[in-house]
Design an enzyme around this catalytic site. Structure first.
Site, PDB file in Angstrom:
ATOM      1  N   ARG A 176      -2.487  -0.368 -21.702  1.00  0.00           N
ATOM      2  CA  ARG A 176      -2.939   0.216 -20.641  1.00  0.00           C
ATOM      3  C   ARG A 176      -3.318   1.538 -20.586  1.00  0.00           C
ATOM      4  O   ARG A 176      -4.112   1.494 -20.432  1.00  0.00           O
ATOM      5  CB  ARG A 176      -2.982  -0.556 -18.617  1.00  0.00           C
ATOM      6  CG  ARG A 176      -3.158   0.204 -17.459  1.00  0.00           C
ATOM      7  CD  ARG A 176      -3.034  -0.822 -16.620  1.00  0.00           C
ATOM      8  NE  ARG A 176      -1.886   0.291 -15.562  1.00  0.00           N
ATOM      9  CZ  ARG A 176      -1.582  -0.604 -14.766  1.00  0.00           C
ATOM     10  NH1 ARG A 176      -1.994  -1.658 -14.463  1.00  0.00           N
ATOM     11  NH2 ARG A 176      -0.679  -0.267 -14.095  1.00  0.00           N
ATOM     12  N   ARG A 214       5.423  -6.007  -0.343  1.00  0.00           N
ATOM     13  CA  ARG A 214       6.216  -5.976  -1.071  1.00  0.00           C
ATOM     14  C   ARG A 214       7.523  -6.259  -0.946  1.00  0.00           C
ATOM     15  O   ARG A 214       8.296  -6.167  -1.468  1.00  0.00           O
ATOM     16  CB  ARG A 214       6.589  -4.419  -1.899  1.00  0.00           C
ATOM     17  CG  ARG A 214       4.731  -4.556  -2.693  1.00  0.00           C
ATOM     18  CD  ARG A 214       5.811  -3.310  -4.193  1.00  0.00           C
ATOM     19  NE  ARG A 214       5.079  -2.949  -5.145  1.00  0.00           N
ATOM     20  CZ  ARG A 214       4.113  -2.766  -5.422  1.00  0.00           C
ATOM     21  NH1 ARG A 214       2.967  -2.228  -5.042  1.00  0.00           N
ATOM     22  NH2 ARG A 214       3.615  -2.115  -6.552  1.00  0.00           N
ATOM     23  N   LYS A 219      -3.687  -7.642 -10.547  1.00  0.00           N
ATOM     24  CA  LYS A 219      -4.419  -7.643  -8.443  1.00  0.00           C
ATOM     25  C   LYS A 219      -5.291  -6.499  -8.789  1.00  0.00           C
ATOM     26  O   LYS A 219      -6.447  -7.747  -8.048  1.00  0.00           O
ATOM     27  CB  LYS A 219      -2.621  -7.366  -8.138  1.00  0.00           C
ATOM     28  CG  LYS A 219      -1.716  -8.150  -7.852  1.00  0.00           C
ATOM     29  CD  LYS A 219      -0.300  -8.026  -7.270  1.00  0.00           C
ATOM     30  CE  LYS A 219       0.098  -6.807  -7.209  1.00  0.00           C
ATOM     31  NZ  LYS A 219       0.922  -6.013  -8.573  1.00  0.00           N
ATOM     32  N   ARG A 246      -1.650   6.608 -14.775  1.00  0.00           N
ATOM     33  CA  ARG A 246      -0.092   6.946 -14.247  1.00  0.00           C
ATOM     34  C   ARG A 246       0.889   7.863 -14.352  1.00  0.00           C
ATOM     35  O   ARG A 246       1.563   6.794 -15.479  1.00  0.00           O
ATOM     36  CB  ARG A 246      -0.629   5.956 -13.377  1.00  0.00           C
ATOM     37  CG  ARG A 246      -1.267   5.783 -12.536  1.00  0.00           C
ATOM     38  CD  ARG A 246      -2.041   3.739 -12.038  1.00  0.00           C
ATOM     39  NE  ARG A 246      -0.114   3.175 -11.571  1.00  0.00           N
ATOM     40  CZ  ARG A 246      -0.285   2.363 -10.919  1.00  0.00           C
ATOM     41  NH1 ARG A 246      -1.081   1.353 -10.483  1.00  0.00           N
ATOM     42  NH2 ARG A 246       1.238   2.230 -10.592  1.00  0.00           N
ATOM     43  N   ARG A 294      10.035  -0.526 -11.685  1.00  0.00           N
ATOM     44  CA  ARG A 294       9.222  -1.347 -10.846  1.00  0.00           C
ATOM     45  C   ARG A 294       9.219  -2.881 -11.101  1.00  0.00           C
ATOM     46  O   ARG A 294       9.426  -3.657  -9.947  1.00  0.00           O
ATOM     47  CB  ARG A 294       7.005  -0.954 -11.535  1.00  0.00           C
ATOM     48  CG  ARG A 294       7.813   0.200 -10.955  1.00  0.00           C
ATOM     49  CD  ARG A 294       6.668   1.528 -11.087  1.00  0.00           C
ATOM     50  NE  ARG A 294       5.120  -0.003 -11.133  1.00  0.00           N
ATOM     51  CZ  ARG A 294       3.551   0.065 -11.937  1.00  0.00           C
ATOM     52  NH1 ARG A 294       3.408   0.955 -12.863  1.00  0.00           N
ATOM     53  NH2 ARG A 294       2.474  -0.466 -11.595  1.00  0.00           N
TER      54      ARG A 294
END
Ligand code: AMP
Length: 201
Positions: free
Chosen positions: A127, A88, A13, A139, A150
């Site tokens: 990532r 969300r 996204k 992160r 998540r």
């Protein structure tokens, strides 16, 4: 152009939003980025959100809805915006609908990036590796445990948001497993066909 980008964590996204921002000259409104900025600045919202975010859970609806309501009032969002990571939950989608109705605004499209769970996990591992290799900061929620939370939150709370938008025929799905450029093209095609004739931005 007012657009919502839906999809699980790691679906791309952020990458696609950045490209759309350039093309349509409208801001990317990422609730994740806004919350991370609040955490960094240690604002009351940030202090409240940090623990939940670190574990991979969802920040309370009222908090996130309040942030978005303020953000879409900003001058740069007058001509349109891309919502990335919001709504969300169905409650957030309803709050957004109410907010837009009050301003006499409508969404032009809701695009969902579809990626399967195994591919998402592989992407997140990648990532982290790339971020570390480039000397960046990983992160706090990009670790396998938080990522699983998540993903679970996505399936339990965010997947129903797709049904919410499917009901009013706004939802379009894109194969998020395709190469990045192919995903961009697919989104472009959708947006071109959903632009309302009278619209200039
Ligand atoms: P993201 O950058 O979109 O992956 O978001 C990172 C984290 O911020 C999420 O795991 C949640 O803890 C929080 N967050 C972001 N957007 C929302 C939202 N719309 N509702 C609730 N929590 C959110």
């Amino acid at each position: 152009m007012r657009l919502v980008l839906l999809g699980p964590p790691g679906a791309g996204k952020g990458t696609q939003s950045a490209r759309l921002t350039e093309k349509y000259r409208i801001p990317q409104l990422s609730t994740g980025d806004m919350l991370r900025a609040a955490v960094k600045a240690a604002t009351p919202v940030g202090l409240e959100a940090k623990a939940v975010m670190d574990k991979g859970g969802l920040v309370p609806d009222e908090t996130v809805v309040g942030i978005v309501a303020d953000r879409i009032e900003a001058p740069d969002a007058k001509g349109g915006f891309i919502l990335d990571g919001f709504p969300r939950t169905v409650a957030q989608a309803e709050a957004l609908a109410k907010m837009l109705r009050a301003k006499n605004m409508e969404l032009d499209a809701v695009v969902e990036l579809k990626v399967d769970d195994a591919a998402l996990l592989a992407r997140i591992v990648n990532r982290v590796k790339e971020t570390l290799a480039s000397g960046g900061t990983v992160r706090a929620d990009d670790n396998p445990e938080a990522f699983k939370v998540r993903l679970d939150a996505y399936h339990a709370q965010t997947a129903p948001v797709s049904d919410f938008y499917a009901k009013n025929a706004l939802l379009k799905s894109v194969d998020g497993m395709a190469p990045v450029d192919a995903v961009t093209h697919a989104i472009d095609d959708i947006l071109e066909s959903s632009r309302r004739p009278a619209q200039t931005s």
